[in-house]
Design a protein around this motif. Structure first.
Motif, PDB file in Angstrom:
ATOM      1  N   MET A 135       0.825  -1.202   0.000  1.00 48.01           N
ATOM      2  CA  MET A 135       0.000   0.000   0.000  1.00 48.01           C
ATOM      3  C   MET A 135       0.863   1.258   0.000  1.00 48.01           C
ATOM      4  O   MET A 135       0.566   2.224  -0.717  1.00 48.01           O
ATOM      5  CB  MET A 135      -0.933  -0.005   1.212  1.00 48.01           C
ATOM      6  CG  MET A 135      -2.086  -0.942   1.075  1.00 48.01           C
ATOM      7  SD  MET A 135      -3.068  -1.063   2.557  1.00 48.01           S
ATOM      8  CE  MET A 135      -3.584   0.625   2.764  1.00 48.01           C
ATOM      9  N   VAL A 136       1.937   1.259   0.757  1.00 46.29           N
ATOM     10  CA  VAL A 136       2.837   2.411   0.788  1.00 46.29           C
ATOM     11  C   VAL A 136       3.519   2.575  -0.562  1.00 46.29           C
ATOM     12  O   VAL A 136       3.641   3.693  -1.077  1.00 46.29           O
ATOM     13  CB  VAL A 136       3.862   2.253   1.933  1.00 46.29           C
ATOM     14  CG1 VAL A 136       5.005   3.227   1.788  1.00 46.29           C
ATOM     15  CG2 VAL A 136       3.171   2.441   3.267  1.00 46.29           C
ATOM     16  N   ASN A 137       3.932   1.483  -1.182  1.00 45.06           N
ATOM     17  CA  ASN A 137       4.574   1.572  -2.490  1.00 45.06           C
ATOM     18  C   ASN A 137       3.595   1.985  -3.578  1.00 45.06           C
ATOM     19  O   ASN A 137       4.007   2.576  -4.578  1.00 45.06           O
ATOM     20  CB  ASN A 137       5.212   0.234  -2.872  1.00 45.06           C
ATOM     21  CG  ASN A 137       6.525   0.055  -2.199  1.00 45.06           C
ATOM     22  OD1 ASN A 137       7.207   1.011  -1.888  1.00 45.06           O
ATOM     23  ND2 ASN A 137       6.898  -1.179  -1.973  1.00 45.06           N
ATOM     24  N   TYR A 138       2.323   1.702  -3.400  1.00 44.72           N
ATOM     25  CA  TYR A 138       1.330   2.103  -4.401  1.00 44.72           C
ATOM     26  C   TYR A 138       1.094   3.609  -4.350  1.00 44.72           C
ATOM     27  O   TYR A 138       0.964   4.266  -5.380  1.00 44.72           O
ATOM     28  CB  TYR A 138       0.023   1.361  -4.165  1.00 44.72           C
ATOM     29  CG  TYR A 138      -1.077   1.765  -5.117  1.00 44.72           C
ATOM     30  CD1 TYR A 138      -1.067   1.324  -6.435  1.00 44.72           C
ATOM     31  CD2 TYR A 138      -2.122   2.587  -4.691  1.00 44.72           C
ATOM     32  CE1 TYR A 138      -2.068   1.690  -7.313  1.00 44.72           C
ATOM     33  CE2 TYR A 138      -3.125   2.953  -5.569  1.00 44.72           C
ATOM     34  CZ  TYR A 138      -3.092   2.502  -6.871  1.00 44.72           C
ATOM     35  OH  TYR A 138      -4.078   2.871  -7.734  1.00 44.72           O
ATOM     36  N   PHE A 139       1.044   4.173  -3.148  1.00 46.90           N
ATOM     37  CA  PHE A 139       0.710   5.587  -3.014  1.00 46.90           C
ATOM     38  C   PHE A 139       1.922   6.494  -3.156  1.00 46.90           C
ATOM     39  O   PHE A 139       1.755   7.688  -3.414  1.00 46.90           O
ATOM     40  CB  PHE A 139       0.006   5.841  -1.683  1.00 46.90           C
ATOM     41  CG  PHE A 139      -1.396   5.310  -1.675  1.00 46.90           C
ATOM     42  CD1 PHE A 139      -2.361   5.864  -2.491  1.00 46.90           C
ATOM     43  CD2 PHE A 139      -1.742   4.243  -0.867  1.00 46.90           C
ATOM     44  CE1 PHE A 139      -3.656   5.381  -2.508  1.00 46.90           C
ATOM     45  CE2 PHE A 139      -3.031   3.752  -0.871  1.00 46.90           C
ATOM     46  CZ  PHE A 139      -3.987   4.327  -1.693  1.00 46.90           C
ATOM     47  N   ILE A 140       3.120   5.992  -2.971  1.00 44.95           N
ATOM     48  CA  ILE A 140       4.320   6.800  -3.165  1.00 44.95           C
ATOM     49  C   ILE A 140       4.787   6.587  -4.592  1.00 44.95           C
ATOM     50  O   ILE A 140       5.117   5.477  -4.991  1.00 44.95           O
ATOM     51  CB  ILE A 140       5.421   6.413  -2.161  1.00 44.95           C
ATOM     52  CG1 ILE A 140       4.983   6.764  -0.754  1.00 44.95           C
ATOM     53  CG2 ILE A 140       6.724   7.116  -2.514  1.00 44.95           C
ATOM     54  CD1 ILE A 140       5.983   6.387   0.300  1.00 44.95           C
ATOM     55  N   LYS A 141       4.804   7.675  -5.356  1.00 46.86           N
ATOM     56  CA  LYS A 141       5.162   7.567  -6.764  1.00 46.86           C
ATOM     57  C   LYS A 141       6.680   7.519  -6.913  1.00 46.86           C
ATOM     58  O   LYS A 141       7.399   8.113  -6.120  1.00 46.86           O
ATOM     59  CB  LYS A 141       4.615   8.773  -7.539  1.00 46.86           C
ATOM     60  CG  LYS A 141       3.117   8.900  -7.453  1.00 46.86           C
ATOM     61  CD  LYS A 141       2.425   7.714  -8.055  1.00 46.86           C
ATOM     62  CE  LYS A 141       0.927   7.867  -7.938  1.00 46.86           C
ATOM     63  NZ  LYS A 141       0.216   6.659  -8.274  1.00 46.86           N
ATOM     64  N   PRO A 142       7.165   6.850  -7.940  1.00 42.68           N
ATOM     65  CA  PRO A 142       8.614   6.803  -8.150  1.00 42.68           C
ATOM     66  C   PRO A 142       9.155   8.160  -8.591  1.00 42.68           C
ATOM     67  O   PRO A 142       8.414   9.043  -8.995  1.00 42.68           O
ATOM     68  CB  PRO A 142       8.794   5.756  -9.253  1.00 42.68           C
ATOM     69  CG  PRO A 142       7.471   5.660  -9.905  1.00 42.68           C
ATOM     70  CD  PRO A 142       6.449   5.980  -8.859  1.00 42.68           C
ATOM     71  N   PHE A 143      10.474   8.313  -8.531  1.00 45.03           N
ATOM     72  CA  PHE A 143      11.096   9.597  -8.792  1.00 45.03           C
ATOM     73  C   PHE A 143      11.051   9.993 -10.258  1.00 45.03           C
ATOM     74  O   PHE A 143      11.151  11.160 -10.573  1.00 45.03           O
ATOM     75  CB  PHE A 143      12.547   9.574  -8.326  1.00 45.03           C
ATOM     76  CG  PHE A 143      12.667   9.548  -6.834  1.00 45.03           C
ATOM     77  CD1 PHE A 143      12.260  10.626  -6.076  1.00 45.03           C
ATOM     78  CD2 PHE A 143      13.184   8.441  -6.193  1.00 45.03           C
ATOM     79  CE1 PHE A 143      12.357  10.612  -4.706  1.00 45.03           C
ATOM     80  CE2 PHE A 143      13.291   8.411  -4.822  1.00 45.03           C
ATOM     81  CZ  PHE A 143      12.880   9.495  -4.072  1.00 45.03           C
ATOM     82  N   ASP A 144      10.900   9.045 -11.175  1.00 48.58           N
ATOM     83  CA  ASP A 144      10.900   9.417 -12.581  1.00 48.58           C
ATOM     84  C   ASP A 144       9.653  10.199 -12.964  1.00 48.58           C
ATOM     85  O   ASP A 144       9.655  10.900 -13.967  1.00 48.58           O
ATOM     86  CB  ASP A 144      11.076   8.192 -13.484  1.00 48.58           C
ATOM     87  CG  ASP A 144      10.038   7.120 -13.215  1.00 48.58           C
ATOM     88  OD1 ASP A 144       9.274   7.267 -12.259  1.00 48.58           O
ATOM     89  OD2 ASP A 144      10.001   6.141 -13.980  1.00 48.58           O
TER      90      ASP A 144
END
Length: 52
Positions: free
Chosen positions: A25-34
Motif C-alpha cells: 500500500m505504501v509503495n502504491y501511493f508513493i510515486k517513483p522519482f521518474d
C-alpha cells in the motif's frame, strides 16, 4: 507449552501478511522519482527525424 506453537505460527503469519500488505500500500501511493523528472521532459520538444 507445545500446544501453543500452532497459534504462535498463525500470529506470525498474520503479522507477515499485514506487514506485506502495508508495504504494498505504501509503495502504491508513493510515486517513483521518474514521475517528478518527467516534468522537465514535458517542457522539451523532441522532434523525431523519421516522422513527417
Amino acid at each position: 507449552m507445545p500446544q501453543m506453537a500452532p497459534l504462535y505460527w498463525l500470529y506470525l503469519f498474520i503479522f507477515f501478511l499485514l506487514t506485506l500488505l502495508l508495504f504494498f500500500m505504501v509503495n502504491y501511493f508513493i510515486k517513483p522519482f521518474d514521475n517528478i523528472s518527467s516534468v522537465s521532459h514535458d517542457t522539451k520538444i523532441i522532434y523525431k527525424s523519421w516522422k513527417l
